[in-house]
Design a protein around this motif. Structure first.
Motif, mmCIF file in Angstrom:
data_model
loop_
_atom_site.group_PDB
_atom_site.id
_atom_site.type_symbol
_atom_site.label_atom_id
_atom_site.label_comp_id
_atom_site.label_asym_id
_atom_site.label_seq_id
_atom_site.Cartn_x
_atom_site.Cartn_y
_atom_site.Cartn_z
ATOM 1 N N UNK A 166 15.896 33.038 27.704
ATOM 2 C CA UNK A 166 16.588 33.822 28.735
ATOM 3 C C UNK A 166 15.560 34.709 29.424
ATOM 4 N N UNK A 167 15.423 34.509 30.731
ATOM 5 C CA UNK A 167 14.508 35.306 31.552
ATOM 6 C C UNK A 167 15.300 36.386 32.282
ATOM 7 N N UNK A 168 14.775 37.595 32.291
ATOM 8 C CA UNK A 168 15.389 38.693 33.038
ATOM 9 C C UNK A 168 14.466 39.069 34.189
ATOM 10 N N UNK A 169 14.967 39.025 35.405
ATOM 11 C CA UNK A 169 14.151 39.368 36.575
ATOM 12 C C UNK A 169 15.021 40.122 37.581
ATOM 13 N N UNK A 170 14.635 41.351 37.835
ATOM 14 C CA UNK A 170 15.381 42.212 38.763
ATOM 15 C C UNK A 170 16.815 42.417 38.255
ATOM 16 N N UNK A 171 16.896 43.093 37.134
ATOM 17 C CA UNK A 171 18.168 43.287 36.437
ATOM 18 C C UNK A 171 18.594 44.752 36.374
ATOM 19 N N UNK A 172 18.093 45.573 37.340
ATOM 20 C CA UNK A 172 18.414 46.994 37.240
ATOM 21 C C UNK A 172 18.935 47.643 38.507
ATOM 22 N N UNK A 173 19.141 46.880 39.562
ATOM 23 C CA UNK A 173 19.501 47.517 40.841
ATOM 24 C C UNK A 173 20.989 47.851 40.916
ATOM 25 N N UNK A 174 21.268 48.910 41.654
ATOM 26 C CA UNK A 174 22.645 49.290 41.976
ATOM 27 C C UNK A 174 23.330 48.093 42.644
ATOM 28 N N UNK A 175 24.572 47.840 42.313
ATOM 29 C CA UNK A 175 25.361 46.759 42.919
ATOM 30 C C UNK A 175 24.713 45.374 42.826
#
Ligand code: AHN
Ligand code: ZN
Length: 341
Positions: A225-234
């Motif tokens: 499982x890759x996480x990329x750009x997982x913190x932005x509002x909405x």
């Protein structure tokens, strides 16, 4: 003769068993109605630890505070040491990969892949990965396009979530192999307007290197499982095309888990086009079925408005998003354990 006799006895036993099994199944009204009932969260899920979004947020901020983590910079070196320190705190076995690689612009860079290994002795393993380097240019911005970005979402968010998962794993000690892979040189890819010949594989150099040279010879994981750009509002996470091509069942498992936890507004069922991200090479070269949780607009196929601009700073980070992703991945991990009823 003795053999045939034994065979006959076995056959009788087998038929007998078959009869018992069939007769057990022959109580359709009751068993079907039980199965058809909506399963409660408790019935579907093992209990998983509570992912702490404030801790994850702090881990994101601590990376951003170093400044842009461009390969070769002081901030890059400091952030790599920070990640290693955290993994050491959580008693992970640490392996780094540091060959010198050439980027699209002809420059030489010393790769800094970091792998934190939890329970190396176990066969059943899940690979979690995120890139920790940040882009050297703001090529999607209108001003200061040649300056590096802070990469609060594009870089720090995935790492922050993985470090908080590592902390929770250290506290809970589940009986499951987990590899935390922090990839480097993901974001030093060739810009769209670059004058020389197009280089398709100029992105994801750390993941490409690892996929061909895994940290353990013959390394295998059940899935990644890759996480990329997982913190932005909405943020929204569509079912991403490359993931659906290589690992549709893993996409399904993760999205269903997220939706059951109440995160369906983020983990939508819409599909997006295929992205070239670290998971492509883990699938293609290492043959480990891997998916990407990545913030993309399913309609336009574009990333967030801040992508590869100077707007990718702490202002766009929302702990709610980190929580949804972190809790989902933790739940997926704990669902791999035998039910604890
Ligand atoms: C390209 O832009 C070619 N791939 C997206 C991978 C990426 C860059 N993820 C974050 N930054
Ligand atoms: Zn990027």
């Amino acid at each position: 003769m003795a053999r045939i006799g034994q065979w006959a006895i076995n056959s009788v036993i087998f038929l007998g068993l078959l009869l018992v099994v069939t007769s057990c199944n022959n109580q359709p009204t009751e068993s079907v109605s039980v199965d058809a009932q909506p399963k409660s969260k408790k019935a579907m899920f093992n209990s998983a630890p509570d992912f702490n979004a404030d801790t994850a947020y702090l881990f994101v901020k601590q990376q951003v505070d170093f400044g842009p983590r461009v390969p070769g910079s002081k901030a890059h070196q400091q952030c790599g040491e920070f990640i290693e320190k955290k993994l050491r705190d959580y008693s992970m076995e640490i392996i780094t990969q540091r060959p010198t690689l050439t980027t699209y612009d002809g420059k030489q860079h010393r790769l800094y892949n970091i792998i934190g290994v939890y329970k190396p002795e176990l066969q059943k393993r899940i690979l979690l990965f995120a890139h920790w380097d940040t882009r050297h240019i703001a090529d999607r911005d209108t001003k200061d396009k040649d300056k590096p970005i802070l990469g609060a979402d594009d870089g720090a968010s995935g790492v922050g979530v993985l470090l908080e998962i590592a902390r929770q794993i250290h506290l809970a000690q589940p009986e499951l192999g987990i590899d935390f892979f922090f990839t480097d040189l993901e974001d030093y890819g060739q810009p769209d307007d670059y004058s020389s010949q197009r280089q398709e594989n100029s992105w994801c150099l750390g993941a490409q290197y690892w996929a061909a040279n895994p940290h353990v010879p013959g390394y295998k994981a059940n899935y990644g499982i890759l996480l990329d750009m997982v913190g932005a509002k909405n943020a929204v996470f569509p079912r991403e095309g490359t993931s659906l091509y290589y690992a549709p069942d893993i996409v399904d498992k993760v999205w269903r888990t997220a939706q059951a936890l109440g995160y369906g507004a983020l983990f939508v069922n819409d599909r997006s086009g295929n992205t070239t991200d670290d998971h492509l090479y883990v699938n293609r070269i290492a043959n480990i079925p891997s998916i990407d949780i990545v913030h993309m607009n399913p309609m336009s196929g574009s990333y967030g408005f801040y992508h590869h601009t100077h707007n990718d700073n702490m202002d766009i980070i929302d702990p709610t998003t980190l929580k949804a992703v972190g809790q989902t991945v933790l739940q997926v991990l704990f669902n791999e354990l035998p039910p604890a009823n």
